[in-house]
Design a protein around this motif. Structure first.
Motif, PDB file in Angstrom:
ATOM      1  N   SER A 147      56.928  70.725  17.580  1.00 54.73           N
ATOM      2  CA  SER A 147      57.233  72.159  17.556  1.00 54.73           C
ATOM      3  C   SER A 147      55.975  72.955  17.884  1.00 54.73           C
ATOM      4  CB  SER A 147      57.789  72.566  16.194  1.00 54.73           C
ATOM      5  OG  SER A 147      59.016  71.915  15.939  1.00 54.73           O
ATOM      6  N   VAL A 151      55.213  75.431  21.342  1.00 52.68           N
ATOM      7  CA  VAL A 151      54.771  76.828  21.257  1.00 52.68           C
ATOM      8  C   VAL A 151      53.408  76.980  21.934  1.00 52.68           C
ATOM      9  CG1 VAL A 151      54.126  78.710  19.706  1.00 52.68           C
ATOM     10  CG2 VAL A 151      56.100  77.282  19.162  1.00 52.68           C
ATOM     11  N   ARG A 171      64.431  73.050  15.285  1.00 55.92           N
ATOM     12  CA  ARG A 171      64.759  74.389  15.771  1.00 55.92           C
ATOM     13  C   ARG A 171      63.850  75.435  15.130  1.00 55.92           C
ATOM     14  NH1 ARG A 171      68.629  76.414  18.744  1.00 55.92           N
ATOM     15  NH2 ARG A 171      69.198  78.576  18.490  1.00 55.92           N
ATOM     16  N   ARG A 172      63.642  75.347  13.848  1.00 59.30           N
ATOM     17  CA  ARG A 172      62.705  76.231  13.136  1.00 59.30           C
ATOM     18  C   ARG A 172      62.041  75.424  12.029  1.00 59.30           C
ATOM     19  NH1 ARG A 172      61.771  81.113  14.213  1.00 59.30           N
ATOM     20  NH2 ARG A 172      60.925  81.593  12.193  1.00 59.30           N
ATOM     21  N   TYR A 173      61.459  74.299  12.390  1.00 56.94           N
ATOM     22  CA  TYR A 173      60.856  73.410  11.412  1.00 56.94           C
ATOM     23  C   TYR A 173      59.610  74.054  10.820  1.00 56.94           C
ATOM     24  CZ  TYR A 173      59.492  68.977   9.331  1.00 56.94           C
ATOM     25  OH  TYR A 173      59.170  67.991   8.439  1.00 56.94           O
ATOM     26  N   GLY A 175      59.249  76.853   9.820  1.00 62.53           N
ATOM     27  CA  GLY A 175      59.133  78.215  10.315  1.00 62.53           C
ATOM     28  C   GLY A 175      58.634  78.339  11.743  1.00 62.53           C
ATOM     29  N   ILE A 176      58.383  77.225  12.411  1.00 60.54           N
ATOM     30  CA  ILE A 176      57.892  77.268  13.795  1.00 60.54           C
ATOM     31  C   ILE A 176      59.092  77.210  14.730  1.00 60.54           C
ATOM     32  CG2 ILE A 176      56.443  76.151  15.533  1.00 60.54           C
ATOM     33  CD1 ILE A 176      54.876  74.884  13.180  1.00 60.54           C
ATOM     34  N   ASP A 177      59.329  78.296  15.462  1.00 62.86           N
ATOM     35  CA  ASP A 177      60.460  78.373  16.386  1.00 62.86           C
ATOM     36  C   ASP A 177      60.140  77.567  17.643  1.00 62.86           C
ATOM     37  OD1 ASP A 177      62.528  79.003  18.101  1.00 62.86           O
ATOM     38  OD2 ASP A 177      62.178  81.159  18.069  1.00 62.86           O
ATOM     39  N   ALA A 178      60.806  76.441  17.818  1.00 61.75           N
ATOM     40  CA  ALA A 178      60.555  75.578  18.974  1.00 61.75           C
ATOM     41  C   ALA A 178      61.584  75.784  20.078  1.00 61.75           C
ATOM     42  CB  ALA A 178      60.548  74.115  18.544  1.00 61.75           C
ATOM     43  N   VAL A 179      62.519  76.717  19.893  1.00 65.09           N
ATOM     44  CA  VAL A 179      63.552  76.937  20.898  1.00 65.09           C
ATOM     45  C   VAL A 179      63.168  78.067  21.850  1.00 65.09           C
ATOM     46  CG1 VAL A 179      65.963  77.574  21.271  1.00 65.09           C
ATOM     47  CG2 VAL A 179      65.362  76.010  19.426  1.00 65.09           C
ATOM     48  N   ALA A 180      62.783  79.218  21.320  1.00 69.79           N
ATOM     49  CA  ALA A 180      62.431  80.360  22.168  1.00 69.79           C
ATOM     50  C   ALA A 180      61.345  80.020  23.186  1.00 69.79           C
ATOM     51  CB  ALA A 180      62.018  81.552  21.309  1.00 69.79           C
TER      52      ALA A 180
END
Length: 199
Positions: A147, A151, A171-173, A175-180
């Motif tokens: 993730s 980013v 997806r938000r492991y 708190g790290i957004d790895a999708v956007a």
């Protein structure tokens, strides 16, 4: 605090984690430190390849350390890569916070987890600042490390990251957004990528 752009500093302490015997076939790495976000000192191992060699930056999963990548490090070094693997904050030798407290993964705050991509960015800048900077860099991550790699790769300067391999990003492991951050990527990293095909 903005992470330092200085190259990782070679050091003799703290001791490197015990690694798998597969690394015994390689020359000993340089033990390095560099400053991540908020002044957090991160510890790693750096295997320098030939001048102008491509480099790989490896980010481990939750509860692990840089030794997780031992078999991958051997393959990359033998293929001519420079490799930097470091202990992410709260793991391995990177457990001393700037305020002097000892923090394992369970003691990290949401803000400290959110700093993982910035720490990876500091490592990328450190690689670029070395005396013989790599011609290209590939990021690799596992779990929360993947993730952070996604980013950091998306936020890196145009053309500074040739590819990313991500093993089980969330997806938000933590708190790290790895999708956007995936929007700028043109396609998956695969064996057709010239520097990776050799590894």
């Amino acid at each position: 605090t903005e992470p330092s752009a200085a190259p990782p500093t070679e050091t003799t302490s703290p001791a490197a984690p015990v690694v798998a015997s597969s690394l015994d076939s390689l020359a000993s790495p340089a033990l390095v430190t560099f400053e991540g976000a908020g002044g957090y000192v991160l510890h790693g191992s750096y295997w320098e390849g030939p001048p102008g060699a491509p480099a790989a930056l490896l980010l481990h999963q939750l509860g692990a350390d840089r030794a997780e990548w031992s078999p991958v490090i051997v393959a990359l070094v033998e293929a001519g890569f420079s490799v930097l693997a470091y202990d992410q904050r709260g793991h391995g030798a990177s457990v001393d916070a700037p305020d002097g407290t000892h923090r394992g993964p369970r003691e990290l705050s949401a803000e400290e987890w959110a700093a993982y991509p910035s720490d990876a960015t500091a490592a990328l800048r450190g690689l670029a600042a070395r005396d013989a900077p790599p011609r290209t860099v590939v990021l690799g991550g596992s779990s929360v490390g993947s993730s952070a790699a996604l980013v950091a790769g998306a936020e890196a300067a145009e053309g500074s990251v040739a590819g990313i391999f991500a093993l089980s990003p969330g997806r938000r492991y933590r708190g790290i957004d790895a999708v956007a951050p995936l929007a700028p990527y043109e396609g998956p990293v695969n064996a057709d990528t010239p520097d990776l095909a050799a590894a």
